[in-house]
Enzyme design. Structure first.
Site, mmCIF file in Angstrom:
data_model
loop_
_atom_site.group_PDB
_atom_site.id
_atom_site.type_symbol
_atom_site.label_atom_id
_atom_site.label_comp_id
_atom_site.label_asym_id
_atom_site.label_seq_id
_atom_site.Cartn_x
_atom_site.Cartn_y
_atom_site.Cartn_z
ATOM 1 N N LEU A 73 45.732 -53.622 -32.569
ATOM 2 C CA LEU A 73 45.591 -52.462 -31.697
ATOM 3 C C LEU A 73 46.366 -52.670 -30.406
ATOM 4 O O LEU A 73 46.669 -53.800 -30.037
ATOM 5 C CB LEU A 73 44.110 -52.244 -31.382
ATOM 6 C CG LEU A 73 43.195 -52.016 -32.589
ATOM 7 C CD1 LEU A 73 41.753 -51.919 -32.143
ATOM 8 C CD2 LEU A 73 43.608 -50.772 -33.355
ATOM 9 N N ASP A 74 46.679 -51.579 -29.732
ATOM 10 C CA ASP A 74 47.309 -51.703 -28.418
ATOM 11 C C ASP A 74 46.236 -51.531 -27.344
ATOM 12 O O ASP A 74 45.062 -51.301 -27.651
ATOM 13 C CB ASP A 74 48.462 -50.711 -28.247
ATOM 14 C CG ASP A 74 48.046 -49.256 -28.375
ATOM 15 O OD1 ASP A 74 46.846 -48.951 -28.184
ATOM 16 O OD2 ASP A 74 48.915 -48.409 -28.651
ATOM 17 N N SER A 75 46.641 -51.647 -26.095
ATOM 18 C CA SER A 75 45.666 -51.606 -25.004
ATOM 19 C C SER A 75 44.971 -50.249 -24.900
ATOM 20 O O SER A 75 43.795 -50.176 -24.541
ATOM 21 C CB SER A 75 46.335 -51.968 -23.676
ATOM 22 O OG SER A 75 47.397 -51.077 -23.403
#
Length: 116
Positions: A73-75
Site C-alpha cells: 500500500l502507499d501512504s
C-alpha cells in the site's frame, strides 16, 4: 406589536426546549458504553484489511503485516485504513498517533487502549 413578539419569544423558547433533549439523545446514541477488547479490536482490524480493495494479495494479510512493505500500500492507503478503523470503532485518532500506525496490530492496540 408586543403581543406578536411575546408569541414569537414563547415559540422560540418552546423550540429550544424541544431541541435540547433531542440533540442530547443523538449524542448519547453515538457513544459506545463498553470497552473494546484486544481480541475484538484485532478481529475488526483484520476484517477492515480484508475488505480493503487496494490489497491484492489477501493471503498476505496478518496483524503484523506492514501496510507499505508487506501489503504494497502507499501512504494514502494507510491513511484510509486508519480512517476506516476510526469509523468502525467510533473514535478519533490524532494525526501524530495515526502516523505511527503501520500494522494491523498497532491499530488494534490503539483501539483497545483508547476506544470509548
Amino acid at each position: 406589536m408586543s403581543a406578536l413578539r411575546n408569541i414569537l419569544r414563547t415559540s422560540q423558547v418552546a423550540l429550544r426546549a424541544t431541541r435540547t433533549p433531542m440533540s442530547r439523545t443523538c449524542v448519547v446514541a453515538q457513544q459506545r458504553f463498553y470497552a473494546v477488547s484486544q481480541t475484538d479490536a484485532e478481529a475488526g482490524v483484520l476484517q477492515i484489511l480484508k475488505d480493503f480493495g487496494a490489497i491484492e494479495n489477501k493471503s498476505a494479510i496478518t496483524l503484523d503485516s506492514h501496510f507499505i512493505n508487506d501489503l504494497g500500500l502507499d501512504s494514502l492507503d494507510a491513511v484510509e485504513i486508519v480512517m476506516a478503523v476510526e469509523h468502525e470503532f467510533s473514535l478519533e485518532i490524532p494525526d501524530a498517533e495515526a502516523e505511527k500506525i503501520l500494522t494491523g496490530r498497532q491499530a488494534a492496540e490503539y483501539v483497545s487502549a483508547n476506544a470509548p
